[in-house]
Scaffold this active site. Sequence first.
Site, short mmCIF file in Angstrom:
data_model
loop_
_atom_site.label_atom_id
_atom_site.label_comp_id
_atom_site.label_asym_id
_atom_site.label_seq_id
_atom_site.Cartn_x
_atom_site.Cartn_y
_atom_site.Cartn_z
N LEU A 1 3.76 -7.84 -0.69
CA LEU A 1 2.34 -8.16 -0.77
C LEU A 1 1.98 -8.36 -2.24
CD1 LEU A 1 0.96 -5.42 1.66
CD2 LEU A 1 1.77 -7.71 2.22
N CYS B 1 -0.43 -8.02 10.25
CA CYS B 1 -1.65 -7.24 10.43
C CYS B 1 -2.74 -7.98 11.21
CB CYS B 1 -2.19 -6.81 9.08
SG CYS B 1 -1.16 -5.58 8.25
N ASN C 1 -1.87 2.20 8.04
CA ASN C 1 -1.92 0.82 8.49
C ASN C 1 -0.80 0.64 9.51
OD1 ASN C 1 -1.68 -1.95 8.89
ND2 ASN C 1 -1.96 -2.48 6.74
N PHE D 1 2.08 2.42 5.60
CA PHE D 1 2.25 1.96 6.98
C PHE D 1 2.68 3.07 7.93
CE2 PHE D 1 2.46 -2.03 4.66
CZ PHE D 1 1.68 -2.84 5.46
N GLY D 2 2.25 2.93 9.20
CA GLY D 2 2.62 3.85 10.26
C GLY D 2 3.01 3.12 11.52
N ASP D 3 3.42 3.87 12.53
CA ASP D 3 3.91 3.30 13.80
C ASP D 3 2.95 3.64 14.93
OD1 ASP D 3 6.01 2.85 12.10
OD2 ASP D 3 7.46 4.03 13.21
N GLY E 1 -5.75 -1.84 3.75
CA GLY E 1 -5.60 -0.88 2.68
C GLY E 1 -6.97 -0.62 2.09
N HIS F 1 -9.79 -4.53 10.40
CA HIS F 1 -8.44 -3.97 10.26
C HIS F 1 -8.28 -3.42 8.84
CE1 HIS F 1 -4.09 -3.55 10.27
NE2 HIS F 1 -4.11 -4.14 9.09
N LYS G 1 -1.61 9.05 -2.83
CA LYS G 1 -2.97 9.54 -3.04
C LYS G 1 -4.00 8.42 -2.96
CE LYS G 1 -1.66 13.54 -5.86
NZ LYS G 1 -1.77 14.20 -7.19
N LYS H 1 5.75 7.46 -8.91
CA LYS H 1 5.01 6.27 -8.53
C LYS H 1 4.57 6.35 -7.06
CE LYS H 1 5.36 1.22 -8.34
NZ LYS H 1 4.14 0.97 -9.14
N LEU H 2 5.49 6.78 -6.21
CA LEU H 2 5.14 6.91 -4.79
C LEU H 2 4.08 7.99 -4.59
CD1 LEU H 2 5.53 6.15 -1.85
CD2 LEU H 2 7.45 7.76 -1.73
#
Length: 390
Positions: A267, A164, A338, A215-217, A308, A305, A61, A55-56
């Site tokens: 979400l 966000c 994101n 998500f990222g930092d 996604g 922004h 992708k 699933k991940l």
Amino acid sequence: MGSEVTFQCSRSADSRKAAILALGKAFPHQLVMQEFLVDGYFRDTNCDDPELKQKLARLCKSTTVKTRYVVMSEEILTKYPELAIEGLPTVKQRLEICNSAVTQMAIEASESCIKKWGRPVSDITHLVYVSSSEARLPGGDLYLAKGLGLRPDTRRTMLYFSGCSGGVAGLRVAKDIAENNPGSRVLLATSETTIIGFRPPSADRPYDLVGVALFGDGAGAMIIGSNPVVKTERPLFELYAALQHFLPGTEKVIDGKLTEEGISFKLERQLPQIIENNIQDFCVQLMGSAGYSEKDFNKLFWAVHPGGPAILNRLEKKLELLPEKLNASRRALTDYGNASSNTIVYVLEYMLEEAKNVRKDEQGHNEWGLILAFGPGITFEGILTKNLTV
């Protein structure tokens, strides 16, 4: 990726309006390639669930993300192995990591921004600090001010847990401060890390995998002020009008809670549809202050922004935007994921880079634009802006 670009102003700024005078960004040292994320995440969390892993992989992708920066590292997991164990209370440990990490990134992004601005740090009169990744008293604004050596009389404002939409919300607040305090110079800093919500995969929380894939930092910074100093300051974007709007009855669509295990976000699937249903009226209201209507969507540039790909795709379809209109947002998503409140800084940098390549006969269609973000509430944040570099 991550290189600094210098931009020159070619249009005069309205002295009454606030303008973005410089941009800066910073990232942690860990660069994650999306193609290796799945194996690394399941290895780090000691999980061998093949269904969740598949699933991940599918989600990774679909996000269009290729790289992103993260604070999490093998060293951190070695020191805090409990972060990868389901059900353990770890908010204390998370905040030990996050509080210092976001401050360091915010300092680095701010220093980069101040260097490009070209004036001494002592000329900063106000600080607006945005983060959904820390919690402490005194707040991160004080630690950032100390780390930069800001004057003790610098007036500070914190925006915590705006998600966000935080970057554009902070820009709206900085605009108000700059326009109501003649001669002021506002430093807006944003800083985020996903460690605050890092958890092992669970079949009971399949929605967590969306965050892992997306998500990222990182950190971002801007200097905002009105009446730019000639030959010293180079205004990039004039902030013409700002608007905030929340959609009643949508409070649970973006749902976040601070628990013993850190912050958990959920979400709902209908989020992109809700944004699609409401975006046109919001944009038309914002554009109207400059005499534009819904017929003029493709005459503007769009700094959105990138929550996604689904949100960008629906916005593009609803407003019938030309494919290139969201290039900067899609590039930021691909390169950084994101990164919550920070991401709008990365989008604006790409917007400036792309504006340099616009043909002269197209410049009139790219002078005005919208800066947009969507966050908990559901809250829409928007700024009608003018690119002073084209």
